[in-house]
Design an enzyme around this catalytic site. Structure first.
Site, PDB file in Angstrom:
ATOM      1  N   GLU A 259      -3.718   7.434  -3.963  1.00 59.06           N
ATOM      2  CA  GLU A 259      -3.639   6.184  -3.204  1.00 59.06           C
ATOM      3  C   GLU A 259      -3.415   5.039  -4.182  1.00 59.06           C
ATOM      4  O   GLU A 259      -4.199   4.847  -5.117  1.00 59.06           O
ATOM      5  CB  GLU A 259      -4.943   5.962  -2.424  1.00 59.06           C
ATOM      6  CG  GLU A 259      -4.889   4.768  -1.492  1.00 59.06           C
ATOM      7  CD  GLU A 259      -6.215   4.567  -0.756  1.00 59.06           C
ATOM      8  OE1 GLU A 259      -7.269   4.444  -1.414  1.00 59.06           O
ATOM      9  OE2 GLU A 259      -6.195   4.525   0.495  1.00 59.06           O
TER      10      GLU A 259
ATOM     11  N   TYR B 147       0.856  -1.198   0.000  1.00 53.28           N
ATOM     12  CA  TYR B 147       0.000   0.000   0.000  1.00 53.28           C
ATOM     13  C   TYR B 147       0.882   1.235   0.000  1.00 53.28           C
ATOM     14  O   TYR B 147       1.890   1.300   0.728  1.00 53.28           O
ATOM     15  CB  TYR B 147      -0.885   0.003   1.250  1.00 53.28           C
ATOM     16  CG  TYR B 147      -1.694   1.279   1.419  1.00 53.28           C
ATOM     17  CD1 TYR B 147      -2.995   1.362   0.939  1.00 53.28           C
ATOM     18  CD2 TYR B 147      -1.141   2.404   2.054  1.00 53.28           C
ATOM     19  CE1 TYR B 147      -3.735   2.531   1.080  1.00 53.28           C
ATOM     20  CE2 TYR B 147      -1.876   3.573   2.187  1.00 53.28           C
ATOM     21  CZ  TYR B 147      -3.168   3.633   1.701  1.00 53.28           C
ATOM     22  OH  TYR B 147      -3.887   4.790   1.839  1.00 53.28           O
TER      23      TYR B 147
END
Lengths: 290, 406
Positions: free
Chosen positions: B213, B125
């Site tokens: 993101e 991530y």
């Protein structure tokens, strides 16, 4: 006494000759604010509203002794105006402009911090010390000189609180509109601290809204260092998660920046939290009588 | 402003950030062509068909009336065509869309990047966003890719790494290395990760993003680091100087009433309550919504008319609020500072008359400059409008309205 601005403040207006700058400079002068001039690059040497126009802030500081600046320049140029003021030695910069890109504000905030300058705003109604100076866009007639300090992220909601206080017979020392953007120069905690240290301020109204952690930070500081009663309100109890409510900074991101979470921590820290914005004035009156 | 995954990836690619290759299309036939093109380009024999909507949770979300999901793997061109035809034009309901879901107008056909090789592919991530507390951008990274980062933060905060960027100097190479080391990369993957992080930060700053993101960021079986997904939001305040990116706006993703409000320079957010409101100033508007709730109603909207509350803006506001069939009453709350209440009152009366027959009760609370004169104009207008000066009285009137007493 008052904080940030007073009778002796020598105020310049950046964006002096524009329509917003002109209108509000006029209003400030009528109120009795000591507006010593303004800055519009390229119009230096002329007179506007019977006051000198300078090309640069540095010139305004040098020739008119300016120490407070209020900014009305358009968003694309506002961060530059903030930095120019900080570089020129202005001590209190109040930026009214709404809509400044976040990237620009990251640089501007870092720049003013390094120079030990106080920046209020952007996207704020300004600062008002009744009977002393109005450096902002608020309607002066609702204010009254007195002993309550106000810190708020919002314009008209500040007026609402001031109006209620004045009608309850409570005047104000200084009302500080800190602004509704995600990056603002002076935080809720810093503004509360100024008022807490002001000998004439007897009570503080703290108005926040959803988004960010400033109210929680202020509440913890108040719990540790507070010496005066604080009445608090958080706008946006009914705002849904993830939706921006007008102000660039008013958006619920997680569990900690909802109105409910903020109100809870404020209550735990001894702040008198009101559910309804209609109860701000009465609550302050009641709390002060205790 | 939110943009689609395929648009976000275009930004990334432009700045040299490696992405899983893909082509956005709006028909099943074009999907097959796209898949063929991707095979020529990357050798991929497996593809992923991804619904392009402005909401997360697509992989677990379902197309209404089918068993198809918002993200599906296709192992043949026939499967690409079938899945594309099922997803396109369908309504996708995910955890973030609400039960009404969102219509899928476009899909991204992507080359599969989880191919076998010398090592196992692994998901990570990575995001960049503004940290409001410090006033700096922060890079957030985690070894737990493909999961909801808020959940990771709650259960495994030790698996999340943050690196704040000093605005005066920007992201430094040591910071990118630090993140790559913390994620456990080695060798070629480490080098690729450092490049990925550095270029991603450049893309973030250059495009005036409010958030990027990458979840998941993938280490492929041949040690490349690339973005499998990309969620990008742009700073609305900076769109004036991001002219090209401003074109990424997709108004089909927005509420039509919100679009109409925007065209009238009104700041409107649709909610699902029964009392509409029209207010000057964002903070007071939120506070007015709270007053509605405390008075027994539910706010139907957020609406900030800004500094110039006049007949034109009030009329536009009325029209937008009245299009919402759930609205049973409207509260106008104006604190007149610079704007005078008598003028606002005249504006309300004019707007009311221009619209004609308004079926729901209207409460007008005017406070500030010339408040009494404003109330007088409202009261003498002969219209079905109640006036108040003090906020408490307005709250009481709202309560009467939702109780059917007005």
């Amino acid at each position: 006494m008052s904080v940030l601005v007073n009778k002796n403040s020598k105020v310049i207006v950046q964006g002096f000759t524009g329509s917003e700058g002109t209108f509000h400079a006029q209003q400030m002068i009528e109120y009795g604010t000591n507006v010593v001039g303004g800055v519009t690059p390229g119009k230096g040497g002329s007179l506007h509203l019977d006051r000198p126009v300078f090309n640069t802030v540095a010139e305004a500081v040098e020739k008119a002794g300016a120490d407070v600046s209020i900014i009305f320049v358009p968003p694309a140029f506002a961060a530059d105006a903030i930095m120019e003021s900080a570089d020129a030695g202005i001590k209190v910069i109040i930026c009214i402009t709404e809509g400044i890109p976040t990237n620009d504000m990251i640089y501007a905030k870092s720049y003013v911090k390094e120079r030990n300058v106080t920046l209020i705003g952007p996207n704020c109604p300004g600062v008002m010390s009744p009977g002393e100076a109005k450096v902002g866009i608020m309607p002066a007639f609702i204010f009254k000189k007195g002993t309550i300090g106000i810190v708020s992220k919002s314009g008209t909601l500040t007026y609402e609180a001031v109006d209620q206080l004045t009608k309850a017979g409570l005047g104000q020392t200084t009302a500080i509109g800190i602004g509704g953007d995600p990056i603002i120069g002076t935080t809720t905690k810093e503004a509360v601290e100024l008022l807490m240290n002001d000998p004439e301020t007897e009570g503080i109204v703290m108005i926040g809204e959803i988004g960010g952690g400033m109210e929680a930070e202020a509440a913890r500081w108040i719990k540790a260092h507070g010496t005066k009663p604080v009445v608090g309100f958080i706008a946006g109890q009914t705002a849904p998660k993830g939706r921006r409510m007008g102000h660039a900074g008013a958006i619920v991101g997680g569990a900690d920046d909802t109105a409910a979470a903020k109100m809870k921590i404020m209550e735990e820290c001894g702040i008198h939290v009101v559910q309804s914005p209609a109860d701000i004035g009465e609550t302050m009156l009641r709390v002060l009588k205790k | 402003m939110n943009i689609h995954e395929y648009q976000g990836k275009e930004i990334l690619k432009k700045h040299g950030v490696k992405i899983g290759e893909g082509i956005a299309v709006d028909s099943p036939e074009a999907a097959v062509e796209a898949a063929q093109k991707l095979t020529e380009l990357t050798g991929a024999k497996i593809w992923v068909v991804k619904a392009q909507i402005h909401a997360g949770g697509r992989g677990k979300g379902k197309i209404v009336g089918t068993d198809y999901r918002g993200v599906m793997v296709a192992k043949s061109l026939d499967e690409v065509k079938l899945k594309a035809s099922q997803i396109l034009g369908g309504t996708l309901v995910t955890i973030q869309t609400g039960p009404e879901g969102k219509k899928v107008n476009k899909i991204l056909v992507a080359a599969d990047v989880y191919y076998p090789g010398t090592s196992e592919p692994k998901e990570y991530y990575l995001s960049i966003l503004l940290d409001r507390g410090t006033g700096r951008n922060v890079i957030v990274a985690s070894t737990e890719g493909g999961m909801d980062i808020e959940e990771v933060a709650e259960h495994h905060p030790e698996k999340i790494f943050k690196e704040w960027v000093d605005p005066q100097v920007g992201l430094q190479p040591f910071q990118a290395r630090k993140i790559a080391f913390k994620l456990g990369f080695e060798g070629a993957a480490f080098k690729d990760a450092v490049t990925f992080i550095t270029k991603l930060y450049k893309a973030y700053v250059a495009s005036d993003a409010a958030m990027i993101e990458i979840n998941p960021m993938l280490k492929t079986s041949d040690d490349q680091i690339l973005a499998v997904d990309a969620k990008v939001a742009l700073d609305d305040n900076a769109l004036y100087r991001q002219v090209e990116l401003a074109n990424y706006r997709d108004i089909t993703e927005e509420d039509p009433l919100e679009v109409e409000a925007g065209e009238n320079h009104l700041n409107y957010v649709k909610l699902d309550g029964n009392v509409g409101c029209m207010v000057n100033g964002a903070g007071l508007a939120m506070a007015t919504m709270d007053v509605i709730k405390l008075s027994g109603g539910e706010p139907a909207n957020f609406l900030d008319v800004g500094g110039g509350a006049n007949a034109k803006t009030v009329e536009a506001g009325f029209r937008i609020i009245l299009k919402d069939p759930n609205v049973k009453a409207i509260l106008i709350n104006i604190f007149g500072g610079i704007v005078r209440c008598d003028r606002v009152a005249n504006g309300v009366v004019e707007a009311y008359k221009a619209i004609g027959d308004i079926k729901v009760p209207i409460i007008v609370r005017l406070q500030g400059t010339n408040a009494e004169e404003g109330a007088k104009i409202i009261n003498e207008s002969g219209l079905k409008v109640k006036s108040a000066v003090v906020l408490k009285d307005a709250a009481k009137l709202v309560n009467e309205a939702v109780s059917g007493l007005l």
